[in-house]
Write a protein that holds these residues in place. Structure first.
Motif, PDB file in Angstrom:
ATOM      1  N   VAL A  99      48.113  90.609  71.179  1.00 34.67           N
ATOM      2  CA  VAL A  99      47.916  89.159  71.065  1.00 34.67           C
ATOM      3  C   VAL A  99      47.846  88.750  69.601  1.00 34.67           C
ATOM      4  O   VAL A  99      48.506  87.793  69.163  1.00 34.67           O
ATOM      5  CB  VAL A  99      46.625  88.738  71.805  1.00 34.67           C
ATOM      6  N   MET A 100      47.060  89.538  68.825  1.00 34.35           N
ATOM      7  CA  MET A 100      46.915  89.225  67.404  1.00 34.35           C
ATOM      8  C   MET A 100      48.269  89.293  66.697  1.00 34.35           C
ATOM      9  O   MET A 100      48.629  88.387  65.931  1.00 34.35           O
ATOM     10  CB  MET A 100      45.928  90.219  66.761  1.00 34.35           C
ATOM     11  N   ALA A 101      49.041  90.351  67.001  1.00 35.76           N
ATOM     12  CA  ALA A 101      50.342  90.525  66.343  1.00 35.76           C
ATOM     13  C   ALA A 101      51.273  89.369  66.695  1.00 35.76           C
ATOM     14  O   ALA A 101      51.966  88.823  65.817  1.00 35.76           O
ATOM     15  CB  ALA A 101      50.962  91.860  66.756  1.00 35.76           C
ATOM     16  N   LEU A 102      51.282  88.946  67.985  1.00 33.79           N
ATOM     17  CA  LEU A 102      52.159  87.844  68.401  1.00 33.79           C
ATOM     18  C   LEU A 102      51.752  86.536  67.718  1.00 33.79           C
ATOM     19  O   LEU A 102      52.604  85.795  67.224  1.00 33.79           O
ATOM     20  CB  LEU A 102      52.110  87.678  69.919  1.00 33.79           C
ATOM     21  N   LEU A 103      50.437  86.272  67.698  1.00 34.49           N
ATOM     22  CA  LEU A 103      49.949  85.045  67.060  1.00 34.49           C
ATOM     23  C   LEU A 103      50.362  85.011  65.590  1.00 34.49           C
ATOM     24  O   LEU A 103      50.857  83.994  65.086  1.00 34.49           O
ATOM     25  CB  LEU A 103      48.426  84.968  67.160  1.00 34.49           C
ATOM     26  N   LEU A 104      50.172  86.139  64.909  1.00 37.98           N
ATOM     27  CA  LEU A 104      50.499  86.181  63.489  1.00 37.98           C
ATOM     28  C   LEU A 104      52.006  86.063  63.285  1.00 37.98           C
ATOM     29  O   LEU A 104      52.467  85.424  62.338  1.00 37.98           O
ATOM     30  CB  LEU A 104      49.973  87.479  62.865  1.00 37.98           C
ATOM     31  N   ALA A 105      52.795  86.671  64.200  1.00 35.17           N
ATOM     32  CA  ALA A 105      54.251  86.598  64.072  1.00 35.17           C
ATOM     33  C   ALA A 105      54.743  85.177  64.265  1.00 35.17           C
ATOM     34  O   ALA A 105      55.797  84.794  63.744  1.00 35.17           O
ATOM     35  CB  ALA A 105      54.915  87.528  65.079  1.00 35.17           C
ATOM     36  N   ALA A 106      53.979  84.364  65.012  1.00 40.83           N
ATOM     37  CA  ALA A 106      54.406  82.992  65.291  1.00 40.83           C
ATOM     38  C   ALA A 106      54.059  82.028  64.166  1.00 40.83           C
ATOM     39  O   ALA A 106      54.520  80.883  64.164  1.00 40.83           O
ATOM     40  CB  ALA A 106      53.769  82.517  66.599  1.00 40.83           C
ATOM     41  N   PRO A 108      54.992  81.402  61.033  1.00 39.72           N
ATOM     42  CA  PRO A 108      56.001  80.623  60.306  1.00 39.72           C
ATOM     43  C   PRO A 108      56.565  79.459  61.103  1.00 39.72           C
ATOM     44  O   PRO A 108      57.128  78.534  60.531  1.00 39.72           O
ATOM     45  CB  PRO A 108      57.088  81.648  60.001  1.00 39.72           C
ATOM     46  N   PHE A 109      56.440  79.485  62.444  1.00 39.98           N
ATOM     47  CA  PHE A 109      56.980  78.402  63.255  1.00 39.98           C
ATOM     48  C   PHE A 109      55.969  77.286  63.489  1.00 39.98           C
ATOM     49  O   PHE A 109      56.285  76.277  64.091  1.00 39.98           O
ATOM     50  CB  PHE A 109      57.443  78.947  64.616  1.00 39.98           C
ATOM     51  N   THR A 110      54.725  77.496  63.042  1.00 38.39           N
ATOM     52  CA  THR A 110      53.689  76.523  63.369  1.00 38.39           C
ATOM     53  C   THR A 110      53.434  75.516  62.262  1.00 38.39           C
ATOM     54  O   THR A 110      52.744  74.535  62.492  1.00 38.39           O
ATOM     55  CB  THR A 110      52.351  77.236  63.631  1.00 38.39           C
ATOM     56  N   GLY A 111      53.962  75.756  61.090  1.00 34.06           N
ATOM     57  CA  GLY A 111      53.706  74.833  60.001  1.00 34.06           C
ATOM     58  C   GLY A 111      52.432  75.145  59.234  1.00 34.06           C
ATOM     59  O   GLY A 111      52.062  74.422  58.320  1.00 34.06           O
ATOM     60  N   VAL A 112      51.738  76.227  59.609  1.00 32.19           N
ATOM     61  CA  VAL A 112      50.576  76.649  58.824  1.00 32.19           C
ATOM     62  C   VAL A 112      51.091  77.184  57.484  1.00 32.19           C
ATOM     63  O   VAL A 112      52.143  77.838  57.430  1.00 32.19           O
ATOM     64  CB  VAL A 112      49.783  77.749  59.561  1.00 32.19           C
ATOM     65  N   TYR A 113      50.362  76.873  56.423  1.00 31.72           N
ATOM     66  CA  TYR A 113      50.758  77.283  55.079  1.00 31.72           C
ATOM     67  C   TYR A 113      50.854  78.822  55.018  1.00 31.72           C
ATOM     68  O   TYR A 113      49.833  79.505  55.127  1.00 31.72           O
ATOM     69  CB  TYR A 113      49.706  76.762  54.114  1.00 31.72           C
ATOM     70  N   PRO A 114      52.078  79.376  54.885  1.00 31.76           N
ATOM     71  CA  PRO A 114      52.196  80.843  54.985  1.00 31.76           C
ATOM     72  C   PRO A 114      51.489  81.577  53.849  1.00 31.76           C
ATOM     73  O   PRO A 114      50.987  82.685  54.051  1.00 31.76           O
ATOM     74  CB  PRO A 114      53.697  81.095  54.949  1.00 31.76           C
ATOM     75  N   PHE A 115      51.414  80.959  52.684  1.00 34.25           N
ATOM     76  CA  PHE A 115      50.758  81.629  51.561  1.00 34.25           C
ATOM     77  C   PHE A 115      49.305  81.944  51.896  1.00 34.25           C
ATOM     78  O   PHE A 115      48.808  83.035  51.612  1.00 34.25           O
ATOM     79  CB  PHE A 115      50.827  80.749  50.312  1.00 34.25           C
ATOM     80  N   PHE A 116      48.662  80.984  52.543  1.00 32.14           N
ATOM     81  CA  PHE A 116      47.268  81.172  52.938  1.00 32.14           C
ATOM     82  C   PHE A 116      47.123  82.361  53.889  1.00 32.14           C
ATOM     83  O   PHE A 116      46.258  83.216  53.721  1.00 32.14           O
ATOM     84  CB  PHE A 116      46.743  79.880  53.581  1.00 32.14           C
ATOM     85  N   VAL A 117      48.032  82.418  54.892  1.00 31.37           N
ATOM     86  CA  VAL A 117      47.915  83.489  55.880  1.00 31.37           C
ATOM     87  C   VAL A 117      48.223  84.849  55.236  1.00 31.37           C
ATOM     88  O   VAL A 117      47.546  85.842  55.506  1.00 31.37           O
ATOM     89  CB  VAL A 117      48.853  83.234  57.083  1.00 31.37           C
TER      90      VAL A 117
END
Lengths: 287, 322
Positions: B25-32, B34-43
């Protein structure tokens, strides 16, 4: 040669602070089984209280020497009553984490109001000027710091090793339950011990105020050096802390003269060497 | 004496299956992301710190050793990777390798020294050693002192993956994090991990059973330091610089805080803690030094009332290990 003596004096002064701080750490560790990470922050508070006393209350250095340790000591006792006492029976590491948090809070608050730059604190009139000793020029205030710290250290040693109160304290360190059975209020003794250790740190802060400026982070890096001093000397013996503190200060001073690049690191390097040769530390009691 | 972690929880095949589901679940959430608009640098930044915290947790949560100097591995790997990438112009994969090897070498030396003492002495020694390295890096010419190493080229990994594209970089960092996480998970559940836990619980008994506990602790230290170095090497690509902040004691303190908030000795706790603390720093950046005060308060609150951490409390509630 003048420069060598000057660095030796600086070393002795730093050694006084190491001795006062590691002495306090050892006393607190003995009773509370806590390594007081907030020691550096409380040292800083001592200097700030002296600064406030002078600039707001117009109270002189001499009174600050007495009042600042008492005020900071009371603050420490409040910390002990409200927080540290709840750690009894938990792993020692929680004490380290809790006092680290307290240090961050105290330093952060002071940084907010005073930034990171230093505030000046004038040397009291009676201790201004210097003496010509023939082989070197001795600023009176610096000589005073070394002698006064030495007296305070020895008085603390005397209090703990030679008086009845000290005997209770040492007994409570060994076996608190048994000492309580004799009708001695051990929790109160623990609180007072923490106050004493913290007061010693604050006293070091007042002494250093006229030499190093009063800065919110003045204790942050110092406490790490003092930890190394404690690792080298061990916390088993009061006299051991005093001697190790002064000796390391002097070695640091000598390093400043002969090889200045290493003056920041020499205490840590010595710690490594001691651990390699004698892992239990110089006073030899295993942790 | 109460131990650092919750020991009433047993590892059963069912619990391990749950953990693998949670991992997926964690891996899928993290893989998603870039499609959510969350600032990738932060993640990405949070992922590097999450890996660092997981490596740190291997030592404290399973070995019972509180290192107060883990920033030294982060910073050393960062400086060495940055130097290899910028000055030697090595490709990214070799740059990362240089960082990992440097952290490995450092952990061999520092582990050999610090393992000699127990408990709080161990913490003080690791802190002092990291301060020693801080001063060395402050003066060494290749670190450029206060400026740090800046403008590090990201390059093409294996010659094909263009790391200057944020999405590509994100997935490379994510794969690195997941690989490190799985490795730590494997170590914890290996026979070696079981011995480590027994040492944490009762070292004299482990010795009497014939285990050379010092060797186990040393190996745990080296694994933890090397993995922390991996996190430091990845962070170079994200931040594109290597500076003294990464070697400073306050960084070591932050790693401790992340793990404490998430839950000491839990598998997912350090990840949650890293995201919480990095998010907090992000949103409170405008408050200056109050961030330090808030961090200190979290330390105090966690130690006094919330010792199991977020994941630890949840796990305790469901009586499972996560």
């Amino acid at each position: 040669m003048q420069a060598l003596y000057a660095q030796l004096l600086v070393g002795l002064i730093n050694g006084s602070f190491y001795a006062l701080l590691s002495l306090g750490l050892a006393v607190i560790f003995g009773m509370l089984n806590i390594i007081n990470f907030a020691h550096g922050a409380l040292y800083m508070m001592g200097a700030f209280v002296a600064y406030f006393l002078l600039n707001i209350g117009g109270i002189s250095y001499w009174w600050a020497l007495l009042l600042a340790p008492v005020i900071v000591g009371i603050f420490g006792m409040i910390l002990e009553r409200t927080m540290l006492q709840w750690l009894t029976g938990l792993d020692h590491l929680y004490g380290l984490l809790l006092t680290f948090g307290i240090a961050l809070i105290v330093q952060g608050v002071f940084q907010n109001y005073f930034g990171s730059s230093g505030l000046p604190y004038a040397i009291p009139d009676q201790l201004k000027g210097g003496m010509n000793l023939g082989f070197m020029f001795l600023p009176v205030y610096r000589g005073w710091v070394v002698i006064f710290s030495l007296v305070v250290c020895l008085a603390t040693w005397f209090l703990i090793e030679k008086t009845r109160l000290g005997a209770y304290l040492r007994a409570a360190t060994e076996n608190p339950t048994l000492v309580r059975a004799f009708g001695i209020n051990v929790p109160r003794m623990i609180t007072l011990t923490y106050g004493l250790g913290v007061g010693l740190a604050a006293l070091a802060g007042v002494l250093s105020a006229p030499i190093n400026q009063v800065r919110p982070l003045m204790g942050a890096d110092l406490i790490i050096v003092v930890f190394a001093v404690v690792v080298i000397g061990g916390m088993g013996s009061i006299m051991g802390s005093i001697i190790t503190g002064f000796a390391l200060g002097v070695i640091e001073g000598l390093t400043k003269y002969f090889y200045p690049e290493a003056s920041n690191t020499v205490v840590f390097v010595l710690m490594v060497l001691v651990l390699l040769v004698k892992p239990t530390g110089l006073t030899g009691r295993a942790a | 004496m109460t131990a650092l972690t919750d020991d009433t929880l047993r590892v059963t095949p069912r619990a391990m299956r749950d953990e693998m589901v949670l991992f997926a679940v964690m891996a899928l959430l993290l893989a998603a992301v870039p499609f959510t608009g969350v600032y990738p640098f932060f993640v990405m930044q949070a992922l590097c710190f999450a890996l660092l915290a997981c490596a740190f947790n291997l030592l404290i949560g399973y070995g019972g050793l509180l290192s107060f100097g883990h920033a030294m591995f982060l910073g050393t790997a960062g400086y060495c990777s940055a130097h290899a990438l910028k000055v030697w112009a090595l490709p990214p994969e070799l740059g990362i390798l240089v960082g990992i090897v440097a952290a490995f070498a450092l952990s061999l030396v520092t582990g050999y020294i610090s393992i000699r003492r127990q408990g709080i002495y161990f913490s003080m020694i690791t802190l002092a050693l990291s301060q020693l390295l801080y001063f060395i890096y402050l003066q060494a010419p290749f670190t450029h002192g206060e400026d740090g190493i800046q403008g590090i080229p990201q390059g093409h990994m294996f010659g094909v993956l263009d790391l200057s594209k944020p999405t590509m970089l994100y997935y490379v960092v994510l794969v690195g994090f997941l690989a490190g996480f799985l490795l730590i998970y494997r170590i914890i559940n290996s026979p070696f991990g079981e011995v480590l836990k027994s040492i944490r619980e009762n070292e004299p008994r482990a010795i009497s059973l014939g285990y050379r506990t010092d060797q186990y602790k040393f190996l745990a230290f080296v694994l933890s330091g090397t993995l922390a170095g991996f996190a430091g090497a990845l962070k170079v690509f994200v931040a594109q610089n290597a500076s003294l902040t990464d070697v400073h004691w306050s960084m070591s303190g932050e790693v401790v805080l992340m793990t404490l908030v998430g839950g000491l000795g839990t598998i997912f706790g350090p990840v949650v803690g890293a995201f919480v603390i990095i998010a907090m720093q992000q949103y409170l950046a405008g408050f200056g030094q109050w961030v330090t005060v808030i961090q200190g308060s979290i330390f105090v609150i966690c130690v006094l009332t919330f010792r199991r951490g977020v994941i630890g409390e949840i796990a305790h509630y469901f009586r499972r290990s996560f």
